[in-house]
Design an enzyme around this catalytic site. Sequence first.
Site, PDB file in Angstrom:
ATOM      1  N   HIS A 123       3.606  -2.247   3.067  1.00 33.25           N
ATOM      2  CA  HIS A 123       3.615  -0.894   2.493  1.00 33.25           C
ATOM      3  C   HIS A 123       4.884  -0.666   1.682  1.00 33.25           C
ATOM      4  O   HIS A 123       5.986  -0.921   2.167  1.00 33.25           O
ATOM      5  CB  HIS A 123       3.526   0.157   3.601  1.00 33.25           C
ATOM      6  CG  HIS A 123       2.230   0.110   4.356  1.00 33.25           C
ATOM      7  ND1 HIS A 123       2.000  -0.811   5.354  1.00 33.25           N
ATOM      8  CD2 HIS A 123       1.103   0.850   4.238  1.00 33.25           C
ATOM      9  CE1 HIS A 123       0.766  -0.620   5.824  1.00 33.25           C
ATOM     10  NE2 HIS A 123       0.201   0.382   5.167  1.00 33.25           N
ATOM     11  N   ASP A 156       0.812  -1.217   0.000  1.00 29.23           N
ATOM     12  CA  ASP A 156       0.000   0.000   0.000  1.00 29.23           C
ATOM     13  C   ASP A 156       0.849   1.272   0.000  1.00 29.23           C
ATOM     14  O   ASP A 156       2.012   1.272   0.385  1.00 29.23           O
ATOM     15  CB  ASP A 156      -0.876   0.032   1.259  1.00 29.23           C
ATOM     16  CG  ASP A 156      -2.024  -0.961   1.211  1.00 29.23           C
ATOM     17  OD1 ASP A 156      -2.012  -1.854   0.341  1.00 29.23           O
ATOM     18  OD2 ASP A 156      -2.929  -0.839   2.062  1.00 29.23           O
ATOM     19  N   HIS A 184      -6.284   3.043  -3.850  1.00 28.49           N
ATOM     20  CA  HIS A 184      -6.167   3.285  -2.401  1.00 28.49           C
ATOM     21  C   HIS A 184      -6.497   4.750  -2.084  1.00 28.49           C
ATOM     22  O   HIS A 184      -6.025   5.289  -1.086  1.00 28.49           O
ATOM     23  CB  HIS A 184      -4.753   2.914  -1.952  1.00 28.49           C
ATOM     24  CG  HIS A 184      -4.554   2.794  -0.465  1.00 28.49           C
ATOM     25  ND1 HIS A 184      -5.495   2.247   0.385  1.00 28.49           N
ATOM     26  CD2 HIS A 184      -3.504   3.124   0.331  1.00 28.49           C
ATOM     27  CE1 HIS A 184      -5.029   2.258   1.628  1.00 28.49           C
ATOM     28  NE2 HIS A 184      -3.832   2.800   1.625  1.00 28.49           N
ATOM     29  N   HIS A 243      -5.203   9.556   0.625  1.00 26.71           N
ATOM     30  CA  HIS A 243      -5.200   8.789   1.872  1.00 26.71           C
ATOM     31  C   HIS A 243      -6.007   9.424   3.008  1.00 26.71           C
ATOM     32  O   HIS A 243      -5.578   9.413   4.174  1.00 26.71           O
ATOM     33  CB  HIS A 243      -3.757   8.547   2.340  1.00 26.71           C
ATOM     34  CG  HIS A 243      -3.588   7.238   3.069  1.00 26.71           C
ATOM     35  ND1 HIS A 243      -3.797   7.108   4.424  1.00 26.71           N
ATOM     36  CD2 HIS A 243      -3.219   6.018   2.637  1.00 26.71           C
ATOM     37  CE1 HIS A 243      -3.552   5.856   4.784  1.00 26.71           C
ATOM     38  NE2 HIS A 243      -3.198   5.170   3.712  1.00 26.71           N
TER      39      HIS A 243
END
Length: 288
Positions: A223, A78, A129, A133
């Site tokens: 990540h 991610d 995603h 964020h």
Amino acid sequence: MLLAGATAAHSRTSFANGSGSDAKNAARRAASRGAIRPQSSYRLQPQAGAQSPGLRPSTSVTYTLEAAEGRRIALTFDDGPDPVYTPQILDVLRRYKVPATFCVLGENAVLNPGLLQAIADGGHLIANHSWSHPALPRLSTAKARKELSRTSELIEDTVGSPPMWARAPYGYWSEETLELSAGLGMSPLGWSVDTGDWRQPGVPSIVSAVVDNVRAGSIVLSHDGGADAAQTVAALHDYLPQLIDEGWTLSLPPVDGPVGAYRGDGAGSTPADADAATSGERMRPAAR
Ligand SMILES: [Zn+2]
């Protein structure tokens, strides 16, 4: 392949994607401006726990790949693409010839279109995603839709096909944002094994989080962007050959969407696992 988990597909509401051309234009403007600065602190923000109860992952959208087809697990990365770490992760994946899923942020992808293409060219899956964020349920409907839609537009413009999976920042969904995502043709992608790599706990900690916890159907969260991911890369070097030696098959979420049923809003639920989350009703992402 079966997939247990959740989707907003119980809602057949078709959310108008009427701002599609606007979103495309906005993404192009953003790309041409090149002025959008990625945040550097996604992973420093609380992702779970008492500090921010509202950001607990929505366990109702934790997917696991069904065990029926053997020892399959999926790796997910991610918050990238990141010019330093994403290529290193791609190198390791290439070396072992395994696919992974990259849940990218629009604001990083727009700065690194070549990396986005490299992910696709490597046979990996790209998931949405969001653009920047945020905690999507805390935004207005219009802003939440824009976070998802402009990221999908950018991915489609860059690699030629839109994402079919979305992972909410912090795993934090709501009924409304699940429906927004479904209206954009995406299914929610959760995780079942959290490496905690964003806390940079040390390579052995990340390795053991994976090798000690994977089960048939696990989806592993790591990540490649948002902060220093050197430990993430080093851990991958370590655990990937171990997993392969142990007979695990590295897999991708199915491109035609999940199997499973949405199991409510997650209030009071406990983390789903492969056994508990099975439902069996096949759901497809909303038609685009
Ligand atoms: Zn994230």
